[in-house]
Design a protein around this motif. Sequence first.
Motif, PDB file in Angstrom:
ATOM      1  N   SER A 176       6.947  -6.255 -11.852  1.00 27.46           N
ATOM      2  CA  SER A 176       7.838  -6.203 -10.865  1.00 27.46           C
ATOM      3  C   SER A 176       7.581  -5.836  -9.434  1.00 27.46           C
TER       4      SER A 176
ATOM      5  N   LYS B 287      14.863  -7.350  -7.448  1.00 26.23           N
ATOM      6  CA  LYS B 287      15.407  -6.221  -7.926  1.00 26.23           C
ATOM      7  C   LYS B 287      16.903  -6.613  -8.364  1.00 26.23           C
TER       8      LYS B 287
ATOM      9  N   ALA C  85      14.725  -2.841 -10.136  1.00 28.21           N
ATOM     10  CA  ALA C  85      14.100  -3.771 -10.946  1.00 28.21           C
ATOM     11  C   ALA C  85      14.342  -3.837 -12.315  1.00 28.21           C
ATOM     12  N   ARG C  86      14.736  -2.563 -12.879  1.00 29.29           N
ATOM     13  CA  ARG C  86      14.942  -2.302 -14.169  1.00 29.29           C
ATOM     14  C   ARG C  86      16.215  -1.847 -14.528  1.00 29.29           C
TER      15      ARG C  86
END
Length: 403
Positions: free
Chosen positions: A273, A279, A291-292
């Motif tokens: 990422s 994002k 991003a997560r």
Amino acid sequence: MAETGDGSPTAVPQNHCDGSPTEVLLDRDASPFEDKLTGNKGSLDKEPETQTGEKPYMCGECGYRTARKSDLSKHMRTHTGEKPYKCDQCDYSAVQKCNLESHLAKHTGEKPYMCGECEYRTADKRNLSRHMKNHADDKPYMCGECGHRSAQKSDLSKHMRTHTGEKPYKCDQCDYSAAQKSTLDQHLTKHTDEKPYMCGECGYRTAWKPHLCRHMKTHTGEKPYKCDQCGYSTTQKCNLDSHIAKHTGEKPYMCGKCGHRTADKGNLYRHMSTHTGKKPYKCDQCDYSAARKYTLDNHLATHTGEKPYMCGECGHRTANRANLYQHMRTHTGENPYKCNQCDYSATKKCHLDEHLAIHTGEKPYMCGECGYRTARKSALSKHMRTHTGEKPYKCDQCDYSAL
């Protein structure tokens, strides 16, 4: 027409014009045996499959064929979207009754199916059948690419997708696709925010049953996965695999963009990422994006103050699961991160990385504005605020704020 008098299965004519399921036709002068068959529709439906292998019922949408009319009816719901079996406790509905029964177990917690070999229990009879094959030595299905063996043909089919890259399960709300339906089901919870699995000890909720099982071990202290080279133990096998790599130095996962290697597949996904810059997870209360999803979840706790993760030893609560694991080491005294040049050990990898810079003199973190370099990522983050003017730490009694 079938010959009468000998009890043989009747001929099954195919309707090639409209693709509709054909019906089994019986001679008007059918024998008493055939009359008995007509009185038991279920037996007749199964007859072509069990004795002749014929599958007379065909789907006009996709060509799927089956020996049973009931199976065709179930299949047709995949095209119509019909889900006639409704849960009376939530909005869930299902195509098949057995799926509804499995779902209801989430509300009751009942797990009536138990393995006689170990303590495994499940709410779904099919899951028990699959589990039992773990105890059997027989694994007849083998992958021609890498030699992986499986007890079930369906598991081999799933495994083959790791070689082909096939991801047949598509999300209807974004571009995500998955190799397995269960993975897609987990992904879909990101869109719905549904979290049906709840911890009875502390109220922690999650969308994924495996996460609840892992969470429960924070209360029991159970760590079934043991390292055979040191005293390390953990609640998850994937953590043990990552730990063992520290002994072997093996880093099998490599980034195709920059050559970065890691011992952990999850770390590789996280690293990737950094190249895309994407994002997709947005905070609905400020401009923050991540991003997560779990990073966003951690951030959201700064708005809500929620701290769902609790230490069973002292009651310490945190918004972050990783922080709970780190906190637990203050009770166990575990320092799993060892320096290979001196006796130093640390509870956190980031502390070990900072320590190693003492030996190497390396300062990998550089400011793009002024060229300042440091051995610590946290130090760079603090430094960057001197350029941005950001002062995130606010006094709740006056207007003072600090870097």
